[in-house]
Motif scaffolding. Structure first.
Motif, PDB file in Angstrom:
ATOM      1  N   THR A   8      24.385  -6.617 -12.518  1.00  9.27           N
ATOM      2  CA  THR A   8      23.943  -5.234 -12.607  1.00  9.27           C
ATOM      3  C   THR A   8      25.075  -4.318 -12.191  1.00  9.27           C
ATOM      4  O   THR A   8      25.940  -4.695 -11.400  1.00  9.27           O
ATOM      5  CB  THR A   8      22.682  -4.970 -11.752  1.00  9.27           C
ATOM      6  OG1 THR A   8      22.170  -3.679 -12.071  1.00  9.27           O
ATOM      7  CG2 THR A   8      22.960  -5.075 -10.261  1.00  9.27           C
ATOM      8  N   PHE A   9      25.055  -3.117 -12.735  1.00  9.07           N
ATOM      9  CA  PHE A   9      26.068  -2.110 -12.446  1.00  9.07           C
ATOM     10  C   PHE A   9      25.462  -1.063 -11.528  1.00  9.07           C
ATOM     11  O   PHE A   9      24.382  -0.534 -11.794  1.00  9.07           O
ATOM     12  CB  PHE A   9      26.546  -1.463 -13.751  1.00  9.07           C
ATOM     13  CG  PHE A   9      27.556  -0.382 -13.531  1.00  9.07           C
ATOM     14  CD1 PHE A   9      28.857  -0.689 -13.176  1.00  9.07           C
ATOM     15  CD2 PHE A   9      27.202   0.948 -13.670  1.00  9.07           C
ATOM     16  CE1 PHE A   9      29.791   0.309 -12.956  1.00  9.07           C
ATOM     17  CE2 PHE A   9      28.127   1.955 -13.467  1.00  9.07           C
ATOM     18  CZ  PHE A   9      29.423   1.629 -13.103  1.00  9.07           C
ATOM     19  N   ASP A  47      34.939  12.987 -20.064  1.00 11.22           N
ATOM     20  CA  ASP A  47      34.623  12.128 -21.207  1.00 11.22           C
ATOM     21  C   ASP A  47      34.009  10.801 -20.761  1.00 11.22           C
ATOM     22  O   ASP A  47      33.088  10.289 -21.405  1.00 11.22           O
ATOM     23  CB  ASP A  47      35.881  11.854 -22.043  1.00 11.22           C
ATOM     24  CG  ASP A  47      36.357  13.076 -22.796  1.00 11.22           C
ATOM     25  OD1 ASP A  47      35.568  14.032 -22.962  1.00 11.22           O
ATOM     26  OD2 ASP A  47      37.529  13.083 -23.230  1.00 11.22           O
ATOM     27  N   HIS A  48      34.534  10.258 -19.670  1.00 12.94           N
ATOM     28  CA  HIS A  48      34.015   8.990 -19.157  1.00 12.94           C
ATOM     29  C   HIS A  48      32.552   9.138 -18.745  1.00 12.94           C
ATOM     30  O   HIS A  48      31.707   8.310 -19.096  1.00 12.94           O
ATOM     31  CB  HIS A  48      34.869   8.536 -17.959  1.00 12.94           C
ATOM     32  CG  HIS A  48      34.694   7.099 -17.609  1.00 12.94           C
ATOM     33  ND1 HIS A  48      35.431   6.098 -18.193  1.00 12.94           N
ATOM     34  CD2 HIS A  48      33.868   6.492 -16.733  1.00 12.94           C
ATOM     35  CE1 HIS A  48      35.076   4.939 -17.691  1.00 12.94           C
ATOM     36  NE2 HIS A  48      34.122   5.146 -16.803  1.00 12.94           N
ATOM     37  N   TRP A  49      32.237  10.212 -18.033  1.00 16.31           N
ATOM     38  CA  TRP A  49      30.861  10.465 -17.606  1.00 16.31           C
ATOM     39  C   TRP A  49      29.953  10.764 -18.795  1.00 16.31           C
ATOM     40  O   TRP A  49      28.802  10.315 -18.827  1.00 16.31           O
ATOM     41  CB  TRP A  49      30.803  11.619 -16.609  1.00 16.31           C
ATOM     42  CG  TRP A  49      31.239  11.231 -15.238  1.00 16.31           C
ATOM     43  CD1 TRP A  49      32.320  11.703 -14.552  1.00 16.31           C
ATOM     44  CD2 TRP A  49      30.612  10.277 -14.381  1.00 16.31           C
ATOM     45  NE1 TRP A  49      32.400  11.103 -13.323  1.00 16.31           N
ATOM     46  CE2 TRP A  49      31.355  10.226 -13.180  1.00 16.31           C
ATOM     47  CE3 TRP A  49      29.484   9.458 -14.500  1.00 16.31           C
ATOM     48  CZ2 TRP A  49      31.018   9.387 -12.124  1.00 16.31           C
ATOM     49  CZ3 TRP A  49      29.148   8.626 -13.437  1.00 16.31           C
ATOM     50  CH2 TRP A  49      29.911   8.595 -12.270  1.00 16.31           C
ATOM     51  N   GLU A  50      30.446  11.530 -19.751  1.00 12.91           N
ATOM     52  CA  GLU A  50      29.618  11.847 -20.920  1.00 12.91           C
ATOM     53  C   GLU A  50      29.257  10.596 -21.699  1.00 12.91           C
ATOM     54  O   GLU A  50      28.137  10.478 -22.203  1.00 12.91           O
ATOM     55  CB  GLU A  50      30.325  12.868 -21.805  1.00 12.91           C
ATOM     56  CG  GLU A  50      30.313  14.260 -21.196  1.00 12.91           C
ATOM     57  CD  GLU A  50      31.060  15.295 -22.015  1.00 12.91           C
ATOM     58  OE1 GLU A  50      31.812  14.919 -22.949  1.00 12.91           O
ATOM     59  OE2 GLU A  50      30.901  16.495 -21.707  1.00 12.91           O
ATOM     60  N   PHE A  51      30.172   9.654 -21.785  1.00 14.82           N
ATOM     61  CA  PHE A  51      29.857   8.390 -22.448  1.00 14.82           C
ATOM     62  C   PHE A  51      28.844   7.600 -21.611  1.00 14.82           C
ATOM     63  O   PHE A  51      27.881   7.053 -22.149  1.00 14.82           O
ATOM     64  CB  PHE A  51      31.123   7.551 -22.684  1.00 14.82           C
ATOM     65  CG  PHE A  51      30.829   6.260 -23.385  1.00 14.82           C
ATOM     66  CD1 PHE A  51      30.701   6.211 -24.757  1.00 14.82           C
ATOM     67  CD2 PHE A  51      30.669   5.082 -22.651  1.00 14.82           C
ATOM     68  CE1 PHE A  51      30.409   5.013 -25.406  1.00 14.82           C
ATOM     69  CE2 PHE A  51      30.378   3.888 -23.289  1.00 14.82           C
ATOM     70  CZ  PHE A  51      30.253   3.852 -24.673  1.00 14.82           C
ATOM     71  N   HIS A 133      32.181  -0.528 -19.730  1.00 11.59           N
ATOM     72  CA  HIS A 133      32.728   0.833 -19.745  1.00 11.59           C
ATOM     73  C   HIS A 133      33.568   1.111 -18.490  1.00 11.59           C
ATOM     74  O   HIS A 133      34.561   1.827 -18.551  1.00 11.59           O
ATOM     75  CB  HIS A 133      31.580   1.840 -19.861  1.00 11.59           C
ATOM     76  CG  HIS A 133      31.994   3.270 -19.876  1.00 11.59           C
ATOM     77  ND1 HIS A 133      32.828   3.798 -20.831  1.00 11.59           N
ATOM     78  CD2 HIS A 133      31.696   4.297 -19.034  1.00 11.59           C
ATOM     79  CE1 HIS A 133      33.027   5.086 -20.579  1.00 11.59           C
ATOM     80  NE2 HIS A 133      32.349   5.408 -19.494  1.00 11.59           N
ATOM     81  N   TRP A 134      33.170   0.553 -17.369  1.00 13.51           N
ATOM     82  CA  TRP A 134      33.823   0.851 -16.088  1.00 13.51           C
ATOM     83  C   TRP A 134      34.838  -0.197 -15.636  1.00 13.51           C
ATOM     84  O   TRP A 134      35.706   0.102 -14.821  1.00 13.51           O
ATOM     85  CB  TRP A 134      32.765   1.017 -15.000  1.00 13.51           C
ATOM     86  CG  TRP A 134      32.007   2.299 -15.130  1.00 13.51           C
ATOM     87  CD1 TRP A 134      30.905   2.531 -15.913  1.00 13.51           C
ATOM     88  CD2 TRP A 134      32.292   3.535 -14.481  1.00 13.51           C
ATOM     89  NE1 TRP A 134      30.496   3.833 -15.781  1.00 13.51           N
ATOM     90  CE2 TRP A 134      31.326   4.471 -14.900  1.00 13.51           C
ATOM     91  CE3 TRP A 134      33.264   3.940 -13.573  1.00 13.51           C
ATOM     92  CZ2 TRP A 134      31.310   5.790 -14.446  1.00 13.51           C
ATOM     93  CZ3 TRP A 134      33.242   5.250 -13.114  1.00 13.51           C
ATOM     94  CH2 TRP A 134      32.279   6.151 -13.556  1.00 13.51           C
TER      95      TRP A 134
END
Length: 153
Positions: A8-9, A47-51, A133-134
């Protein structure tokens, strides 16, 4: 043998970092028996947060959410263990105003939004997407917990 490798993230949001909850939150996951396989302190781009929060893009609060998330560093983590996604969400609690004492939000949150302290994946698909993503694959560490025999049958 049960699946003890579900991942889990989890993100400790800017308010959780600023209020010095990193150690307390990590401790809760460790005490639950989960294995930390990835962790980093990061200031993510817009951009990272929006994705990351793309499913909320049409919400009226989305611009304020992104602004808040960019207001300071966050701690991104990957935890592994039996039923890690569902149990991780239970540990977080739900709406900060109604979460039970004993949950992270019930103990540390002041309000919904800027005071929500933490994020956790809500499904296997979301977890896989958020982790990739992270984190790069080589940033996640595979190892055996020495106490695994005491945690799982």
């Amino acid at each position: 043998m049960p699946n003890t490798s579900e991942r889990t993230f989890i993100i400790i949001k800017p308010d959780g970092v600023q209020r010095n909850f990193i150690g307390k939150i990590v401790q809760r996951f460790e005490e639950r028996g989960y294995k930390l396989v990835g962790m980093k302190l990061v200031c993510a781009s817009k951009d990272h947060w929006e994705f990351h929060y793309q499913d909320l893009k049409e919400s009226p609060f989305f611009p304020d959410l992104i602004k808040y998330l960019q207001s300071g560093p966050v701690v991104a983590m990957v935890w592994e263990g039996l039923d890690a996604i569902r149990q991780g969400r239970a540990m977080l609690g739900s709406n900060p105003l109604y979460s039970n004492p004993g949950t992270i939000r019930g103990d540390y949150c002041t309000q919904t939004g800027h005071g929500s302290v933490i994020h956790g994946s809500d499904s296997v698909d979301a977890s896989n997407r958020e982790i990739s993503h992270w984190f790069k694959q080589d940033e996640l560490v595979d190892y055996e917990l020495a106490n695994k025999c005491w945690l799982y049958e």
